[in-house]
Design an enzyme around this catalytic site. Structure first.
Site, mmCIF file in Angstrom:
data_model
loop_
_atom_site.group_PDB
_atom_site.id
_atom_site.type_symbol
_atom_site.label_atom_id
_atom_site.label_comp_id
_atom_site.label_asym_id
_atom_site.label_seq_id
_atom_site.Cartn_x
_atom_site.Cartn_y
_atom_site.Cartn_z
ATOM 1 N N CYS A 33 12.570 -8.560 -11.429
ATOM 2 C CA CYS A 33 11.611 -8.597 -10.379
ATOM 3 C C CYS A 33 12.492 -8.188 -8.950
ATOM 4 C CB CYS A 33 11.011 -9.835 -9.993
ATOM 5 S SG CYS A 33 10.030 -10.159 -8.496
ATOM 6 N N CYS A 36 11.864 -10.411 -5.982
ATOM 7 C CA CYS A 36 12.593 -11.811 -6.266
ATOM 8 C C CYS A 36 14.020 -11.748 -5.892
ATOM 9 C CB CYS A 36 12.566 -12.274 -7.672
ATOM 10 S SG CYS A 36 10.920 -12.441 -8.313
#
Length: 127
Positions: A33, A36
């Protein structure tokens, strides 16, 4: 961890953290991600700044390796940040979760959790 973040590797480890720490901020993330990865340094800084043993912890939970916890809290987007008080999910600043790499909302939530934990720690005679 030196950055103040507790990396959770199992549902039991997360349950133990919730049972032993009054306030917990949980970052549900995935290695793949991008957002993230982008917010991770800020999250680590908040953890370093605000963590108080037994009163406030910042956890990171990989949704791919600890799927049971992610499914339990119905995490469907990464990153998702959840907040806990005395083992129960709570709202902070009107939200039970922050989805996405929203640094301003996360900062405001971390600061509020930090203030609450500091007050509890002071009342308990801890510093």
């Amino acid at each position: 961890m030196s950055d103040g973040v507790k990396h959770i590797n199992s549902a039991q480890e997360f349950a133990n953290l919730l049972n032993t720490t009054q306030y917990v901020v949980a970052d549900f993330y995935a290695d793949w991600c991008g957002p993230c990865k982008a917010i991770a340094p800020m999250y680590a800084q908040f953890a370093k700044t605000f963590s108080i043993p037994n009163f406030l912890a910042f956890a990171k939970i990989n949704v791919d390796s600890v799927q049971q916890v992610a499914q339990h809290y119905r995490v469907s987007a990464m990153p998702t940040f959840l907040f806990f008080k005395n083992g129960k999910q709570v709202a902070v600043n009107g939200s039970v979760m922050i989805q996405g790499a929203d640094v301003n909302s996360l900062r405001a939530a971390a600061e509020k959790m930090g203030r609450l934990a500091k007050e509890k720690a002071a009342a308990a005679g801890s510093s």
